[in-house]
Design an enzyme around this catalytic site. Structure first.
Site, PDB file in Angstrom:
ATOM      1  CG  HIS A 118     -10.552  -0.267   2.863  1.00 35.84           C
ATOM      2  ND1 HIS A 118     -10.748   0.600   3.914  1.00 35.84           N
ATOM      3  CD2 HIS A 118     -11.204   0.285   1.812  1.00 35.84           C
ATOM      4  CE1 HIS A 118     -11.500   1.612   3.516  1.00 35.84           C
ATOM      5  NE2 HIS A 118     -11.784   1.455   2.248  1.00 35.84           N
TER       6      HIS A 118
ATOM      7  CG  ASP B  51       6.873  18.706   2.192  1.00 37.43           C
ATOM      8  OD1 ASP B  51       7.806  17.998   1.778  1.00 37.43           O
ATOM      9  OD2 ASP B  51       6.966  19.944   2.317  1.00 37.43           O
TER      10      ASP B  51
END
Length: 531
Positions: A163, A380
């Site tokens: 993170h 995608d």
């Protein structure tokens, strides 16, 4: 109100390849990358899994090559954490060890996994790769990736990332960039890696102490409740109709506010319901914490900033005040907390991390994270938009305890016969060690501690044991009393968290993921009913 649990598939078998280190396709800058105070307090790992409905024979190769190319632009991910002369975390971009990538196959269809927005931890561990070194801060990879193909020809892309490298917006930008390259498209956003723009000031200029840093005592003894009862996790579905009902409640009772967002109304409901469910004492001081992205609040704005550009907004009140006030008043508190986040607040908050300890894990605090607006639909890779995007049990976040003073080690163990050890290749023995290290997670630690109350402490001095202790990474070089760093260091004889997520099936709908002790969860479920 629909409340559903995660699906547990004990029979899920995932076969993994040996991890391959993916490096940037071209030469990338070296040197050291500065990390801000916000980055440094976020040095723990988060998993994410995207699922896709179809694939073909080229899928893994395309995604792997695209990862190598996107690392040209996100080159710090191929490095490793280090410490500077002040002992603060940085990224060593000279240490180009790459991103471990794993190809895997599963013995089921994707549909068999159930709700993939919130995966059972046993399933999640099989869909993301966690490196055996991820508990060694300066060796662990900053990102890992795994592509898993299923019998239905669908596939998942699972990552774990430190993170300190990304907040939610940054990781979405990275994933979308990776997917753009896989589709042969140019990057729609060129990342900015200059994190010194968020450097703390010397001396610190704390213009107003945020309530985030107020230390709160657990007068309701929540710690005992969480230790004594089983913790259960549920997700609650709020469709558009229920959200509209909730917003109407928030803007009509007490007439404090005229409008509010879905997040503000739902945060108020969840905070109030949790407080009642846990039976907090009326004088218990409590906090609501939630991150606010400040990229657009800075002058100039930072739209291309890659790193952690969020600070915690905070509401502070007593349990009695929260329960007695109209929900519209609570929504007003949340709106005011958001409005307080401006550039002065951000700079002061960053400076405060040099002076104060920030405790995100206090049981008296409810820490909310909203993933509603994350644009995962753009990820995608060439086989269509992801069907789902999710994470797992929030306990899977490897939250560190950097200030803990005491014994924070347990023994990992490999058990076999002498014949097995002698006859097997050394690679098999190394695999035993890696598996033993991977078993050490939060559940393992707590079980190990509890075992010491039940069993006689294991015999560390048995002659059938080889007990190894590694002090390689102890940073004794900073022990300078004023006459320089020590030349040597030695010893003597050794004896032997709540998440809001978008519902991809319905526009603007929200899924709340939450954990509570079992009895408190039953109360909570009743309190969030909106029929």
């Amino acid at each position: 109100m629909e409340a559903f649990q995660t699906t547990t598939i004990n029979a899920l078998i995932v076969e993994r390849s040996v991890p391959v280190a993916i490096l940037p396709e071209q030469e990338t800058p070296g040197g050291s990358l500065f990390l801000s105070n916000i980055d440094r307090v976020s040095a723990f790992y988060l998993p994410m899994v995207y699922s896709f409905g179809r694939s073909d024979a080229r899928t893994v190769d395309v995604i792997t090559k695209a990862l190598s190319r996107v690392l040209i632009h996100y080159y710090p991910l191929a490095g490793r954490l280090a410490k500077n002369s002040q002992g603060k975390l940085t990224v060593d971009c000279e240490k180009k060890l790459g991103v471990p990538f794993v190809e895997a196959s599963a013995n089921c269809d994707i549909e068999d996994l159930g709700d993939m927005r919130f995966l059972d931890c046993n399933v999640l561990r099989k869909l993301v790769y966690r490196d055996s070194t991820d508990n060694i801060q300066e060796v662990a990879p900053l990102l890992t990736a795994q592509v898993t193909k299923f019998r239905c020809e669908g596939f998942t892309v699972g990552i774990t990332f430190n993170h300190c490298m990304f907040d939610g917006t940054s990781v979405m930008n990275f994933m979308n960039s990776w997917a753009e390259i896989a589709r042969g498209r140019p990057l729609s956003l060129i990342p900015c890696h200059n994190r010194t723009i968020l450097k703390s000031r010397a001396p610190p200029q704390i213009t107003g102490t945020s309530d985030s840093f107020v230390q709160v005592s657990d007068v309701s003894d929540l710690k005992a409740l969480y230790e004594e009862e089983q913790i259960v996790w549920r997700s609650f579905h709020f469709d558009n109709e229920k959200l509209a009902t909730l917003k109407k409640m928030a803007t009509t009772d007490g007439q404090i506010i005229s409008s509010c967002s879905n997040f503000e109304a739902l945060a108020a409901l969840v905070w109030r319901a949790r407080t009642i469910a846990l039976k907090m004492k009326p004088h218990q001081l409590l906090k609501l914490l939630f991150p606010v992205d400040f990229r657009s609040k800075m002058k100039p704005p930072m739209p291309r900033y890659i790193g952690n550009a969020v600070v915690e907004a905070c509401c502070l009140c007593t349990a009695g005040e929260l329960i007695d006030e109209p929900i519209s008043f609570t929504v007003g508190r949340i709106q005011e907390a958001i409005e307080r986040v401006n550039e002065d607040y951000v700079r002061s908050w960053i400076d405060s991390l040099d002076v104060h300890q920030f405790d995100l894990l206090s049981l008296t605090s409810l820490a909310l994270a909203s993933w509603q607006r994350f644009d995962y639909g753009s990820t995608d890779f060439g086989w269509g938009k992801p069907r789902t995007f999710g994470t797992g049990d929030l306990r899977e976040m490897k939250l560190p305890m950097p200030r803990y003073i005491g014994n924070a080690v347990v023994e990992a163990c490999c058990l076999c016969t002498a014949g097995e050890l002698i006859d097997e290749p050394i690679s098999v023995t190394a695999g035993r060690l890696q598996e033993a290290n991977e078993r050490v997670n939060k559940d393992y630690v707590w079980s190990w501690i509890d075992s010491l109350d039940v069993y006689q402490f294991f015999d560390l001095l048995s002659l059938t044991l080889l007990v190894l202790a590694s002090w390689q990474r102890f940073d004794y070089g900073f022990t300078d009393f004023g006459w320089g760093k020590p030349r040597t260091f030695g010893t003597g004889d050794l004896p032997g968290g709540c998440l809001f997520m978008a519902d991809g099936s319905e526009r603007k709908a929200i899924v709340v993921v939450f954990g509570l002790p079992l009895l408190a969860m039953e109360t909570f479920k009743k309190l969030v009913q909106l029929e």
